[in-house]
Write an enzyme that holds these catalytic residues in place. Sequence first.
Site, PDB file in Angstrom:
ATOM      1  N   ARG A   1       0.841  -1.180   0.000  1.00 35.13           N
ATOM      2  CA  ARG A   1       0.000   0.000   0.000  1.00 35.13           C
ATOM      3  C   ARG A   1       0.887   1.244   0.000  1.00 35.13           C
ATOM      4  NH1 ARG A   1      -3.924   2.000   4.893  1.00 35.13           N
ATOM      5  NH2 ARG A   1      -1.998   3.062   5.523  1.00 35.13           N
TER       6      ARG A   1
ATOM      7  N   GLU B   1     -13.912  -1.585   6.174  1.00 35.74           N
ATOM      8  CA  GLU B   1     -13.250  -1.845   7.457  1.00 35.74           C
ATOM      9  C   GLU B   1     -14.066  -1.312   8.635  1.00 35.74           C
ATOM     10  OE1 GLU B   1      -9.574   0.243   6.550  1.00 35.74           O
ATOM     11  OE2 GLU B   1     -10.002   1.605   8.195  1.00 35.74           O
TER      12      GLU B   1
ATOM     13  N   TRP C   1     -11.778  12.060   8.656  1.00 32.16           N
ATOM     14  CA  TRP C   1     -10.383  11.633   8.823  1.00 32.16           C
ATOM     15  C   TRP C   1     -10.184  10.294   8.152  1.00 32.16           C
ATOM     16  CZ3 TRP C   1      -8.108   7.380  11.332  1.00 32.16           C
ATOM     17  CH2 TRP C   1      -6.694   7.425  11.280  1.00 32.16           C
TER      18      TRP C   1
ATOM     19  N   ARG D   1     -13.924  -5.338   2.939  1.00 29.56           N
ATOM     20  CA  ARG D   1     -12.897  -5.266   3.975  1.00 29.56           C
ATOM     21  C   ARG D   1     -13.421  -5.469   5.385  1.00 29.56           C
ATOM     22  NH1 ARG D   1      -8.203  -3.792   4.039  1.00 29.56           N
ATOM     23  NH2 ARG D   1      -8.185  -2.011   5.464  1.00 29.56           N
TER      24      ARG D   1
ATOM     25  N   HIS E   1      -9.235   6.745   2.405  1.00 28.54           N
ATOM     26  CA  HIS E   1      -9.673   6.978   3.793  1.00 28.54           C
ATOM     27  C   HIS E   1     -10.875   7.911   3.864  1.00 28.54           C
ATOM     28  CE1 HIS E   1      -8.764   6.734   8.169  1.00 28.54           C
ATOM     29  NE2 HIS E   1      -8.183   5.627   7.770  1.00 28.54           N
TER      30      HIS E   1
ATOM     31  N   TYR F   1      -3.464  11.337   6.148  1.00 26.21           N
ATOM     32  CA  TYR F   1      -3.634   9.961   6.639  1.00 26.21           C
ATOM     33  C   TYR F   1      -2.503   9.074   6.159  1.00 26.21           C
ATOM     34  CZ  TYR F   1      -4.596   5.155   6.866  1.00 26.21           C
ATOM     35  OH  TYR F   1      -4.430   3.835   7.102  1.00 26.21           O
TER      36      TYR F   1
ATOM     37  N   GLU G   1      -9.113   2.056  -1.914  1.00 28.93           N
ATOM     38  CA  GLU G   1      -9.855   1.715  -0.700  1.00 28.93           C
ATOM     39  C   GLU G   1     -10.553   2.922  -0.094  1.00 28.93           C
ATOM     40  OE1 GLU G   1      -7.281   0.183   2.316  1.00 28.93           O
ATOM     41  OE2 GLU G   1      -8.725   0.621   3.890  1.00 28.93           O
TER      42      GLU G   1
ATOM     43  N   ASP H   1      -5.205   3.779  -0.014  1.00 33.36           N
ATOM     44  CA  ASP H   1      -6.349   4.011   0.868  1.00 33.36           C
ATOM     45  C   ASP H   1      -6.697   5.504   0.858  1.00 33.36           C
ATOM     46  OD1 ASP H   1      -7.005   3.018   4.363  1.00 33.36           O
ATOM     47  OD2 ASP H   1      -8.228   4.081   2.882  1.00 33.36           O
TER      48      ASP H   1
ATOM     49  N   GLU I   1      -4.745  -7.497   4.902  1.00 32.08           N
ATOM     50  CA  GLU I   1      -3.871  -6.398   5.336  1.00 32.08           C
ATOM     51  C   GLU I   1      -3.022  -6.871   6.503  1.00 32.08           C
ATOM     52  OE1 GLU I   1      -5.995  -2.952   6.582  1.00 32.08           O
ATOM     53  OE2 GLU I   1      -4.200  -1.748   6.870  1.00 32.08           O
TER      54      GLU I   1
END
Length: 404
Positions: A149, A264, A404, A285, A214, A161, A238, A212, A341
Site C-alpha cells: 500500500r 473496514e 479523517w 474489507r 480513507h 492519513y 480503498e 487508501d 492487510e
Amino acid sequence: MASPIVDAKVVITSPGRNFVTLKITTAEGVYGLGDATLNGRELAVAAYLTEHVCPLLIGKDAHRIEDMWQYLYRGAYWRGGPVGMTAIAAVDVALWDIKAKIAGLPLYQLLGGACRDGVTVYGHANGATIEETVQEAIRYRDLGYRAIRLQSGVPGLKSTYGVSRDKMFYEPADAALPTENEWSTPRYLRMVPQLFKAARAELGWDVELLHDVHHRLTPIEAGRLGKDLEPYRPFWLEDAVTAEHQAGFRTIRDHTTTPLAVGEIFSSIWDCKTLIEEGLIDFIRATVVHAGGLTHLRRIAALADLYHVKTGCHGATDLSPVSMAAALHFGLSTSNFGIQEYMRHTPETDAVFPHNYGFEDGMLHPGDAPGLGVDLDEGLAARHPYSRAYLPVNRLQDGTMFNW
Ligand SMILES: O=C(O)[C@@H](O)[C@@H](O)[C@H](O)[C@H](O)CO
Ligand SMILES: [Mg+2]
C-alpha cells in the site's frame, strides 16, 4: 459434550497502544480469546462486555456458537452498530477458539480446511514525499511483500492519513486528545497519480500496489481518481468515499474500472448488501473484530462470493494479534479470499500476545496449534495500563470539519 462457561473477563492492556481482549473459560479449564478493540472508543466495548454480556455467558454451553451469536444479536434489541457487533465478535471468536482447542485442531480445520498454502498479505509503505514513499515500497518489496500500500504526504499539507514518523509501525491513535490534520482534495488528487507513476517506474509490474483514500472523496471525485490511476493498474482504491450512501458507488463505477475496496468500519452484512449485490465493489474489507466475528464474517464472504466480490480484511495495528490470527484462519479457509492487510505489531505487543503466525514469502500462515494459535500473557498485560488515546480529526484548510 457440553462445555459450560464458568468465567468471562475483559483484559485491557496498552503495550504501545490500547487493546481490549475477552477471555472465556469453560468448566474443564479450556479458555478462548476474542479481540474487542475499537480504536479510540475502547472502554465503550469493555463496558458493554463487562456489564451487559459477560453475566449472560456464565453457565451457557461454549459449543453453542451459533445460538450464542443469535442470543446476543437478537437479545440486545438495539441490534448492530460498532460497539455491539465488536462485543459479539469477541465472544464469537473466543468460542471458536475454545471449540477448536477441545477438538485438538487449528481453527481453520473447523472452518472447512485450507483452500491455499498461505494467506497473501499487503504491507504499508509511506513517506512524507513521493520519493520517500517509493523508497519505502522498494524496501517492502525486498522484504518479500507481493503487495504494497502506498500512502504519501501531500505537498502543501502539514499532515495527512497514513504517513507516520515510524516507518514500520503505524499507529494513528497518537494522542490523549485528537490530533488535528488538514486536508485539501485538489492537492491530494494531483499527488496520487504522480505517486503511482513514480512507483510503477521504480517497481515495475510484478508487485501489486494499493491505496487508501480513507473516506475523503465524493463519488465523482473518486471516479476522477480511479480513471487517473487506470494506467498504473492499482490492485484497489480503498474507502474512496464514506460508505453510508452505498448507491453513490454507482457513480464511481460509471467512470472507472479501477477496483474498489470498502468496509473496514462496517458492522454487519447490512452495511454492504447493496454494494455486493449490485457489484459496486470488488473487495469487502469487513473484519472479524468489528463485523460480528467469524460466524457473521463467513456469511458476508458467502454473499460476496455470489457476486464476484473477494475478501480483503482490515488488518491494522489496532486489531490485536488475536484478530490477526482469526483473520488468517478465515483467510486460509475462505474460497473467495482476496488479500489480507498486515500492519506489523510492535515487539511490545507481540510479547503480550504470543502467536504462531509468521511472515514468509509474502504470506502469513496461522500455524497448526489447536485453536487460534495465539495467547495472552496476563502478567505482562497488567504492566501496560490503559491510557486514553484518540484517532485524529481532519479539517479542510478553511477550518471546515471533514472526514479523517
Ligand atoms: O486501512 C487501514 O489500515 C486504515 O484505514 C486503518 O489504519 C485505520 O485508519 C485504523 O484502523 C483506524 O483505527
Ligand atoms: Mg483503510
